[in-house]
Design a protein around this motif. Sequence first.
Motif, PDB file in Angstrom:
ATOM      1  N   GLN A   9       2.424  -2.006 -15.959  1.00  0.00           N
ATOM      2  CA  GLN A   9       2.720  -2.147 -14.535  1.00  0.00           C
ATOM      3  C   GLN A   9       1.594  -1.538 -13.701  1.00  0.00           C
ATOM      4  OE1 GLN A   9       6.292  -0.188 -13.137  1.00  0.00           O
ATOM      5  NE2 GLN A   9       6.341  -1.420 -11.284  1.00  0.00           N
ATOM      6  N   ASP A  10       1.041  -0.423 -14.146  1.00  0.00           N
ATOM      7  CA  ASP A  10      -0.055   0.224 -13.428  1.00  0.00           C
ATOM      8  C   ASP A  10      -1.291  -0.681 -13.414  1.00  0.00           C
ATOM      9  OD1 ASP A  10      -1.247   2.536 -12.079  1.00  0.00           O
ATOM     10  OD2 ASP A  10      -2.428   2.770 -13.912  1.00  0.00           O
ATOM     11  N   VAL A  11      -1.626  -1.248 -14.561  1.00  0.00           N
ATOM     12  CA  VAL A  11      -2.792  -2.137 -14.654  1.00  0.00           C
ATOM     13  C   VAL A  11      -2.582  -3.378 -13.788  1.00  0.00           C
ATOM     14  CG1 VAL A  11      -4.103  -3.642 -16.206  1.00  0.00           C
ATOM     15  CG2 VAL A  11      -3.562  -1.304 -16.908  1.00  0.00           C
ATOM     16  N   THR A  12      -1.384  -3.947 -13.857  1.00  0.00           N
ATOM     17  CA  THR A  12      -1.073  -5.114 -13.027  1.00  0.00           C
ATOM     18  C   THR A  12      -1.236  -4.767 -11.551  1.00  0.00           C
ATOM     19  OG1 THR A  12       0.462  -5.966 -14.687  1.00  0.00           O
ATOM     20  CG2 THR A  12       0.713  -6.800 -12.449  1.00  0.00           C
ATOM     21  N   GLY A  13      -0.770  -3.592 -11.176  1.00  0.00           N
ATOM     22  CA  GLY A  13      -0.907  -3.149  -9.790  1.00  0.00           C
ATOM     23  C   GLY A  13      -2.357  -3.015  -9.372  1.00  0.00           C
ATOM     24  N   LYS A  14      -3.176  -2.481 -10.276  1.00  0.00           N
ATOM     25  CA  LYS A  14      -4.602  -2.323  -9.962  1.00  0.00           C
ATOM     26  C   LYS A  14      -5.268  -3.688  -9.775  1.00  0.00           C
ATOM     27  CE  LYS A  14      -5.160   2.158 -12.099  1.00  0.00           C
ATOM     28  NZ  LYS A  14      -5.705   2.956 -13.177  1.00  0.00           N
ATOM     29  N   VAL A  15      -4.892  -4.635 -10.637  1.00  0.00           N
ATOM     30  CA  VAL A  15      -5.459  -5.990 -10.523  1.00  0.00           C
ATOM     31  C   VAL A  15      -5.036  -6.628  -9.202  1.00  0.00           C
ATOM     32  CG1 VAL A  15      -5.414  -8.322 -11.490  1.00  0.00           C
ATOM     33  CG2 VAL A  15      -5.684  -6.355 -13.007  1.00  0.00           C
ATOM     34  N   LYS A  16      -3.739  -6.533  -8.877  1.00  0.00           N
ATOM     35  CA  LYS A  16      -3.257  -7.093  -7.609  1.00  0.00           C
ATOM     36  C   LYS A  16      -3.981  -6.464  -6.422  1.00  0.00           C
ATOM     37  CE  LYS A  16       1.564  -8.150  -8.804  1.00  0.00           C
ATOM     38  NZ  LYS A  16       2.960  -7.750  -8.480  1.00  0.00           N
ATOM     39  N   GLU A  17      -4.159  -5.147  -6.475  1.00  0.00           N
ATOM     40  CA  GLU A  17      -4.833  -4.458  -5.376  1.00  0.00           C
ATOM     41  C   GLU A  17      -6.261  -4.969  -5.221  1.00  0.00           C
ATOM     42  OE1 GLU A  17      -5.939   0.030  -3.796  1.00  0.00           O
ATOM     43  OE2 GLU A  17      -5.226  -0.211  -5.846  1.00  0.00           O
ATOM     44  N   LYS A  18      -6.982  -5.097  -6.325  1.00  0.00           N
ATOM     45  CA  LYS A  18      -8.375  -5.571  -6.268  1.00  0.00           C
ATOM     46  C   LYS A  18      -8.458  -7.007  -5.768  1.00  0.00           C
ATOM     47  CE  LYS A  18     -11.164  -2.322  -7.561  1.00  0.00           C
ATOM     48  NZ  LYS A  18     -12.024  -1.708  -6.570  1.00  0.00           N
ATOM     49  N   VAL A  19      -7.602  -7.880  -6.305  1.00  0.00           N
ATOM     50  CA  VAL A  19      -7.610  -9.277  -5.886  1.00  0.00           C
ATOM     51  C   VAL A  19      -7.277  -9.372  -4.399  1.00  0.00           C
ATOM     52  CG1 VAL A  19      -6.462 -11.520  -6.150  1.00  0.00           C
ATOM     53  CG2 VAL A  19      -7.122 -10.219  -8.179  1.00  0.00           C
ATOM     54  N   ASN A  25      -6.259 -10.378   1.260  1.00  0.00           N
ATOM     55  CA  ASN A  25      -4.803 -10.530   1.294  1.00  0.00           C
ATOM     56  C   ASN A  25      -4.174  -9.137   1.286  1.00  0.00           C
ATOM     57  OD1 ASN A  25      -2.073 -10.937   0.681  1.00  0.00           O
ATOM     58  ND2 ASN A  25      -2.506 -12.745  -0.573  1.00  0.00           N
ATOM     59  N   ASP A  26      -3.876  -8.629   2.478  1.00  0.00           N
ATOM     60  CA  ASP A  26      -3.334  -7.272   2.595  1.00  0.00           C
ATOM     61  C   ASP A  26      -1.959  -7.136   1.949  1.00  0.00           C
ATOM     62  OD1 ASP A  26      -5.597  -6.350   3.903  1.00  0.00           O
ATOM     63  OD2 ASP A  26      -4.771  -6.717   5.907  1.00  0.00           O
ATOM     64  N   GLU A  27      -1.179  -8.205   1.970  1.00  0.00           N
ATOM     65  CA  GLU A  27       0.158  -8.164   1.354  1.00  0.00           C
ATOM     66  C   GLU A  27       0.041  -7.957  -0.158  1.00  0.00           C
ATOM     67  OE1 GLU A  27       4.106 -10.962   0.831  1.00  0.00           O
ATOM     68  OE2 GLU A  27       2.758 -11.361   2.509  1.00  0.00           O
ATOM     69  N   LEU A  28      -0.857  -8.704  -0.799  1.00  0.00           N
ATOM     70  CA  LEU A  28      -1.052  -8.560  -2.247  1.00  0.00           C
ATOM     71  C   LEU A  28      -1.630  -7.190  -2.574  1.00  0.00           C
ATOM     72  CD1 LEU A  28      -0.840  -9.915  -5.004  1.00  0.00           C
ATOM     73  CD2 LEU A  28      -3.145 -10.820  -4.656  1.00  0.00           C
ATOM     74  N   LYS A  29      -2.559  -6.736  -1.759  1.00  0.00           N
ATOM     75  CA  LYS A  29      -3.153  -5.411  -1.963  1.00  0.00           C
ATOM     76  C   LYS A  29      -2.069  -4.329  -1.882  1.00  0.00           C
ATOM     77  CE  LYS A  29      -6.738  -2.342  -0.129  1.00  0.00           C
ATOM     78  NZ  LYS A  29      -7.808  -2.182   0.852  1.00  0.00           N
ATOM     79  N   GLY A  30      -1.206  -4.419  -0.887  1.00  0.00           N
ATOM     80  CA  GLY A  30      -0.126  -3.444  -0.733  1.00  0.00           C
ATOM     81  C   GLY A  30       0.874  -3.514  -1.872  1.00  0.00           C
ATOM     82  N   GLU A  31       1.147  -4.729  -2.335  1.00  0.00           N
ATOM     83  CA  GLU A  31       2.064  -4.897  -3.466  1.00  0.00           C
ATOM     84  C   GLU A  31       1.480  -4.220  -4.711  1.00  0.00           C
ATOM     85  OE1 GLU A  31       3.703  -8.597  -6.121  1.00  0.00           O
ATOM     86  OE2 GLU A  31       3.565  -8.919  -3.954  1.00  0.00           O
ATOM     87  N   GLY A  32       0.188  -4.378  -4.907  1.00  0.00           N
ATOM     88  CA  GLY A  32      -0.471  -3.734  -6.049  1.00  0.00           C
ATOM     89  C   GLY A  32      -0.410  -2.224  -5.954  1.00  0.00           C
ATOM     90  N   GLN A  33      -0.635  -1.708  -4.771  1.00  0.00           N
ATOM     91  CA  GLN A  33      -0.547  -0.249  -4.576  1.00  0.00           C
ATOM     92  C   GLN A  33       0.875   0.230  -4.831  1.00  0.00           C
ATOM     93  OE1 GLN A  33      -2.097  -0.142  -0.574  1.00  0.00           O
ATOM     94  NE2 GLN A  33      -4.182   0.279  -1.269  1.00  0.00           N
ATOM     95  N   GLY A  34       1.850  -0.552  -4.378  1.00  0.00           N
ATOM     96  CA  GLY A  34       3.259  -0.203  -4.614  1.00  0.00           C
ATOM     97  C   GLY A  34       3.600  -0.197  -6.095  1.00  0.00           C
ATOM     98  N   ASP A  35       3.083  -1.173  -6.822  1.00  0.00           N
ATOM     99  CA  ASP A  35       3.315  -1.224  -8.271  1.00  0.00           C
ATOM    100  C   ASP A  35       2.768   0.024  -8.954  1.00  0.00           C
ATOM    101  OD1 ASP A  35       4.513  -3.704  -8.056  1.00  0.00           O
ATOM    102  OD2 ASP A  35       2.791  -4.834  -8.825  1.00  0.00           O
ATOM    103  N   GLN A  36       1.594   0.463  -8.506  1.00  0.00           N
ATOM    104  CA  GLN A  36       0.993   1.655  -9.105  1.00  0.00           C
ATOM    105  C   GLN A  36       1.817   2.907  -8.826  1.00  0.00           C
ATOM    106  OE1 GLN A  36      -3.478   1.769  -8.688  1.00  0.00           O
ATOM    107  NE2 GLN A  36      -3.025  -0.084  -7.517  1.00  0.00           N
ATOM    108  N   VAL A  37       2.290   3.041  -7.600  1.00  0.00           N
ATOM    109  CA  VAL A  37       3.112   4.197  -7.236  1.00  0.00           C
ATOM    110  C   VAL A  37       4.408   4.190  -8.041  1.00  0.00           C
ATOM    111  CG1 VAL A  37       4.464   5.232  -5.365  1.00  0.00           C
ATOM    112  CG2 VAL A  37       2.117   4.478  -4.942  1.00  0.00           C
ATOM    113  N   GLU A  38       5.030   3.012  -8.135  1.00  0.00           N
ATOM    114  CA  GLU A  38       6.281   2.893  -8.886  1.00  0.00           C
ATOM    115  C   GLU A  38       6.068   3.246 -10.355  1.00  0.00           C
ATOM    116  OE1 GLU A  38       9.688  -0.441  -9.959  1.00  0.00           O
ATOM    117  OE2 GLU A  38       8.136  -0.944  -8.522  1.00  0.00           O
ATOM    118  N   SER A  39       4.960   2.781 -10.924  1.00  0.00           N
ATOM    119  CA  SER A  39       4.638   3.074 -12.313  1.00  0.00           C
ATOM    120  C   SER A  39       4.472   4.575 -12.537  1.00  0.00           C
ATOM    121  CB  SER A  39       3.355   2.349 -12.717  1.00  0.00           C
ATOM    122  OG  SER A  39       2.894   2.796 -13.963  1.00  0.00           O
TER     123      SER A  39
END
Length: 66
Positions: A9-19, A25-39
């Motif tokens: 989940q952390d890696v997926t979040g990092k990828v989403k944030e970078k993409v 895409n600020d929404e995708l970036k924020g979703e990735g950051q959220g995934d990392q925090v949740e992880s």
Amino acid sequence: MSDLSNKAQDVTGKVKEKVGDVTGNDELKGEGQGDQVESKAKQVADDAKDAAKGAVDKVKGLLHRG
């Protein structure tokens, strides 16, 4: 949740944030950051649970010796 699942989940979040960052895409970036925090939160909770179980097991061991 397993450690492997948390890391995935952390890696997926990092990828989403970078993409999201690269594409603007600020929404995708924020979703990735959220995934990392949740992880990280899940990992902290898992670590606390493991520590509590270890403490309980230690007390049980001491009681069984006595």
